[in-house]
Design an enzyme around this catalytic site. Structure first.
Site, PDB file in Angstrom:
ATOM      1  N   CYS A  13      -6.047  -5.163  -8.072  1.00 59.24           N
ATOM      2  CA  CYS A  13      -5.840  -4.794  -6.708  1.00 59.24           C
ATOM      3  C   CYS A  13      -5.311  -5.889  -5.806  1.00 59.24           C
ATOM      4  O   CYS A  13      -5.051  -5.773  -4.668  1.00 59.24           O
ATOM      5  CB  CYS A  13      -7.327  -4.130  -6.102  1.00 59.24           C
ATOM      6  SG  CYS A  13      -8.658  -5.191  -6.250  1.00 59.24           S
ATOM      7  N   HIS A  14      -5.577  -7.357  -6.281  1.00 62.38           N
ATOM      8  CA  HIS A  14      -5.221  -8.497  -5.568  1.00 62.38           C
ATOM      9  C   HIS A  14      -3.587  -8.476  -5.309  1.00 62.38           C
ATOM     10  O   HIS A  14      -3.393  -9.119  -4.721  1.00 62.38           O
ATOM     11  CB  HIS A  14      -5.623  -9.827  -6.236  1.00 62.38           C
ATOM     12  CG  HIS A  14      -5.029 -10.032  -7.718  1.00 62.38           C
ATOM     13  ND1 HIS A  14      -5.853  -9.283  -8.698  1.00 62.38           N
ATOM     14  CD2 HIS A  14      -4.290 -10.811  -8.253  1.00 62.38           C
ATOM     15  CE1 HIS A  14      -5.051  -9.721  -9.609  1.00 62.38           C
ATOM     16  NE2 HIS A  14      -4.168 -10.527  -9.447  1.00 62.38           N
ATOM     17  N   ASN A  37     -12.281  -1.042  -5.815  1.00 63.11           N
ATOM     18  CA  ASN A  37     -12.181  -1.093  -7.343  1.00 63.11           C
ATOM     19  C   ASN A  37     -13.282  -1.741  -7.766  1.00 63.11           C
ATOM     20  O   ASN A  37     -13.626  -3.050  -7.389  1.00 63.11           O
ATOM     21  CB  ASN A  37     -10.773  -1.921  -7.321  1.00 63.11           C
ATOM     22  CG  ASN A  37     -10.428  -2.335  -8.584  1.00 63.11           C
ATOM     23  OD1 ASN A  37     -10.975  -2.031  -9.725  1.00 63.11           O
ATOM     24  ND2 ASN A  37      -9.297  -3.612  -8.912  1.00 63.11           N
ATOM     25  N   TYR A  67       0.943  -1.286   0.223  1.00 65.43           N
ATOM     26  CA  TYR A  67       0.070   0.144  -0.093  1.00 65.43           C
ATOM     27  C   TYR A  67       0.804   1.317  -0.123  1.00 65.43           C
ATOM     28  O   TYR A  67       0.646   2.411  -0.775  1.00 65.43           O
ATOM     29  CB  TYR A  67      -0.872   0.014   1.154  1.00 65.43           C
ATOM     30  CG  TYR A  67      -1.990  -1.200   1.039  1.00 65.43           C
ATOM     31  CD1 TYR A  67      -3.084  -0.984   0.387  1.00 65.43           C
ATOM     32  CD2 TYR A  67      -1.797  -2.221   1.818  1.00 65.43           C
ATOM     33  CE1 TYR A  67      -4.107  -2.135   0.324  1.00 65.43           C
ATOM     34  CE2 TYR A  67      -2.977  -3.369   1.723  1.00 65.43           C
ATOM     35  CZ  TYR A  67      -3.916  -2.996   0.803  1.00 65.43           C
ATOM     36  OH  TYR A  67      -4.748  -4.052   0.862  1.00 65.43           O
ATOM     37  N   GLU A  80      -0.825 -16.556 -10.653  1.00 68.45           N
ATOM     38  CA  GLU A  80      -0.053 -15.545 -11.220  1.00 68.45           C
ATOM     39  C   GLU A  80       1.688 -15.915 -11.131  1.00 68.45           C
ATOM     40  O   GLU A  80       2.619 -15.786 -11.745  1.00 68.45           O
ATOM     41  CB  GLU A  80       0.101 -14.037 -10.886  1.00 68.45           C
ATOM     42  CG  GLU A  80      -1.285 -13.775 -11.504  1.00 68.45           C
ATOM     43  CD  GLU A  80      -1.524 -12.156 -11.165  1.00 68.45           C
ATOM     44  OE1 GLU A  80      -0.547 -11.403 -10.677  1.00 68.45           O
ATOM     45  OE2 GLU A  80      -2.724 -11.722 -11.312  1.00 68.45           O
TER      46      GLU A  80
END
Length: 148
Positions: free
Chosen positions: A116-117, A108, A85, A143
């Protein structure tokens, strides 16, 4: 227009307005067959299958100027990487705005498409995600090359 579809992590709904996507969320909705919604569904399912890393879709999220800056910064986080953040606050030009970044992250409207993850706590810990921490963990694992 809305389109609901199934993903490995549950039901999602896309919303389109004026030729752009305005929402992707974990919920049910309508079943429009608009070309944009069908193309977006296909790209999201390719993402879940591990063959797509970037999206080529018109996005039109609605938010405050600050939220839009945060969502733009989120869009620049590369696939498979995370940012804190604080790093996002720095990226939007206000190093002290960590909580405001968290709030914008939480609002979001285009989950996955605006990643945003990929935002974690300063120590790398998983923190809030509107779809739940289990889904956030699964998206990050996907990912990293792991199957979900």
């Amino acid at each position: 227009m809305e389109r609901t579809f199934q993903t490995p992590l549950g039901t999602m709904c896309l919303e389109e307005e004026n030729g752009a996507l305005i929402s992707l969320s974990w919920r049910s909705g309508g079943m429009s067959d608009s070309p944009l919604l069908l193309r977006a569904e296909a790209q999201i399912l390719e993402y879940f299958s591990g063959i797509r890393r970037e999206f080529s879709l018109p996005l039109a999220p609605r938010g405050t100027p600050f939220q839009l800056r945060v969502w733009n910064a989120l869009s620049k986080i590369p696939y498979g990487e995370t940012r804190s953040y604080a790093q996002i606050a720095d990226a939007v030009g206000n190093a002290k705005a960590c909580r405001a970044v968290g709030s914008a992250n939480n609002r979001n409207p285009l989950l996955i498409l605006i990643p945003c993850h990929r935002v974690t706590g300063a120590d790398g810990a998983l923190t809030g995600y509107s779809g739940g921490l289990d889904r956030k963990h699964a998206l990050l694992e996907l990912e990293r090359g792991n199957r979900i």
